[in-house]
Design an enzyme around this catalytic site. Structure first.
Site, PDB file in Angstrom:
ATOM      1  N   GLY A 243       0.832  -1.197   0.000  1.00 23.63           N
ATOM      2  CA  GLY A 243       0.000   0.000   0.000  1.00 23.63           C
ATOM      3  C   GLY A 243       0.862   1.240   0.000  1.00 23.63           C
ATOM      4  O   GLY A 243       2.047   1.189   0.341  1.00 23.63           O
TER       5      GLY A 243
ATOM      6  N   GLN B  15       3.101  10.010   1.012  1.00 19.52           N
ATOM      7  CA  GLN B  15       4.389   9.321   0.891  1.00 19.52           C
ATOM      8  C   GLN B  15       5.110   9.661  -0.412  1.00 19.52           C
ATOM      9  O   GLN B  15       6.305   9.409  -0.537  1.00 19.52           O
ATOM     10  CB  GLN B  15       4.200   7.799   0.988  1.00 19.52           C
ATOM     11  CG  GLN B  15       3.716   7.349   2.365  1.00 19.52           C
ATOM     12  CD  GLN B  15       3.633   5.850   2.432  1.00 19.52           C
ATOM     13  OE1 GLN B  15       2.614   5.271   2.064  1.00 19.52           O
ATOM     14  NE2 GLN B  15       4.695   5.212   2.886  1.00 19.52           N
TER      15      GLN B  15
ATOM     16  N   CYS C 138       6.892   0.075   6.684  1.00 19.72           N
ATOM     17  CA  CYS C 138       6.383   1.267   5.996  1.00 19.72           C
ATOM     18  C   CYS C 138       7.433   1.757   5.018  1.00 19.72           C
ATOM     19  O   CYS C 138       8.611   1.849   5.357  1.00 19.72           O
ATOM     20  CB  CYS C 138       6.061   2.360   7.015  1.00 19.72           C
ATOM     21  SG  CYS C 138       5.481   3.886   6.244  1.00 19.72           S
ATOM     22  N   LEU C 139       7.006   2.087   3.811  1.00 19.57           N
ATOM     23  CA  LEU C 139       7.947   2.542   2.777  1.00 19.57           C
ATOM     24  C   LEU C 139       8.556   3.900   3.127  1.00 19.57           C
ATOM     25  O   LEU C 139       9.570   4.283   2.543  1.00 19.57           O
ATOM     26  CB  LEU C 139       7.241   2.615   1.416  1.00 19.57           C
ATOM     27  CG  LEU C 139       6.724   1.265   0.880  1.00 19.57           C
ATOM     28  CD1 LEU C 139       5.900   1.472  -0.380  1.00 19.57           C
ATOM     29  CD2 LEU C 139       7.874   0.312   0.611  1.00 19.57           C
TER      30      LEU C 139
ATOM     31  N   HIS D 101      -3.230   1.226   8.273  1.00 20.35           N
ATOM     32  CA  HIS D 101      -1.903   1.829   8.086  1.00 20.35           C
ATOM     33  C   HIS D 101      -1.978   3.012   7.112  1.00 20.35           C
ATOM     34  O   HIS D 101      -1.464   4.099   7.390  1.00 20.35           O
ATOM     35  CB  HIS D 101      -0.943   0.744   7.563  1.00 20.35           C
ATOM     36  CG  HIS D 101       0.451   1.221   7.324  1.00 20.35           C
ATOM     37  ND1 HIS D 101       1.530   0.781   8.066  1.00 20.35           N
ATOM     38  CD2 HIS D 101       0.961   2.091   6.409  1.00 20.35           C
ATOM     39  CE1 HIS D 101       2.634   1.391   7.631  1.00 20.35           C
ATOM     40  NE2 HIS D 101       2.320   2.165   6.619  1.00 20.35           N
ATOM     41  N   GLU D 102      -2.642   2.787   5.971  1.00 20.57           N
ATOM     42  CA  GLU D 102      -2.698   3.833   4.942  1.00 20.57           C
ATOM     43  C   GLU D 102      -3.589   4.992   5.387  1.00 20.57           C
ATOM     44  O   GLU D 102      -3.289   6.161   5.111  1.00 20.57           O
ATOM     45  CB  GLU D 102      -3.183   3.255   3.609  1.00 20.57           C
ATOM     46  CG  GLU D 102      -2.337   2.099   3.060  1.00 20.57           C
ATOM     47  CD  GLU D 102      -0.847   2.403   2.973  1.00 20.57           C
ATOM     48  OE1 GLU D 102      -0.477   3.587   2.829  1.00 20.57           O
ATOM     49  OE2 GLU D 102      -0.044   1.460   3.074  1.00 20.57           O
TER      50      GLU D 102
HETATM   51 ZN    ZN Z   1       3.399   3.525   5.500  1.00 17.94          ZN
END
Ligand code: ZN
Length: 187
Positions: A46, A51, A98-99, A140-141
């Site tokens: 996601g 981000q 998390c990215l 999360h998103e």
């Molecule tokens: Zn994240």
């Protein structure tokens, strides 16, 4: 289509509430396509618009272990209802990444079920009832759209681990990003 740089913890857009989408136009479609391509390249399950440096209420997912929704999707201006989470510390299978906090994973207790209501690229409303990991992805998103990273929700001892990781990596300051496909990091 383009792969977009992913900003890292400390970039201000990650830490403030994102703005609603009001124009369902070609520009929005391009952004969402780029976000989906970036998610695949990362790879991730996601990605939220903040981000990629865009403070709008949009997230995409790429997660096909469920039959309640398409494997790839987008939620615009989402609202999320969740069941209460079980009390206690996270189990071993509750480690999240998390990215925007790449290459690290920490345990976090989340709600088991979530109901998502959002708009699609045409502005049409839809609902998805998710459970397990899909519900976790939504939570999360959705947090990203409210300026929260999952590391902000950690409890001891994971919170301490995240603080150490942030120090070690030199994160927590503005201006850092990485590019999927070029920089060898993963969330
Ligand atoms: Zn994240």
């Amino acid at each position: 289509m383009a792969i977009l740089p992913i900003v890292i913890c400390g970039e201000p857009v990650l830490h403030r509430v994102a703005e609603p989408v009001t124009e369902f136009d070609a520009q929005l479609r391009t952004l969402v396509e780029d976000m989906q391509e970036t998610t695949v390249a990362a790879p991730g399950v996601g990605l939220a618009a903040p981000q990629v440096g865009v403070g709008k209420r949009i997230f995409v997912w790429d997660y096909d272990d469920q039959d309640v929704a398409p494997a790839q999707g987008v939620a615009i201006n989402p609202v999320l209802w969740i069941t209460p989470s079980q009390p206690g510390l996270p189990d071993d299978d509750e480690f999240e990444g998390c990215l925007s906090f790449p290459g690290e994973r920490f345990g976090l207790r989340r709600s088991e079920r979530a109901l998502l209501r959002a708009q699609d690229l045409d502005g049409e409303f839809f609902e998805i009832e998710a459970s397990g990991w899909f519900a976790r992805i939504f939570q999360h998103e959705y947090d990203h759209l409210n300026g929260l990273l999952y590391v902000d929700r950690l409890v001891h001892p994971d919170s301490r681990g995240a603080q150490k990781a942030q120090r070690k990596n030199g994160w927590g300051v503005p201006g850092l990003s990485w590019l999927p496909g070029e920089d060898n990091l993963e969330g």
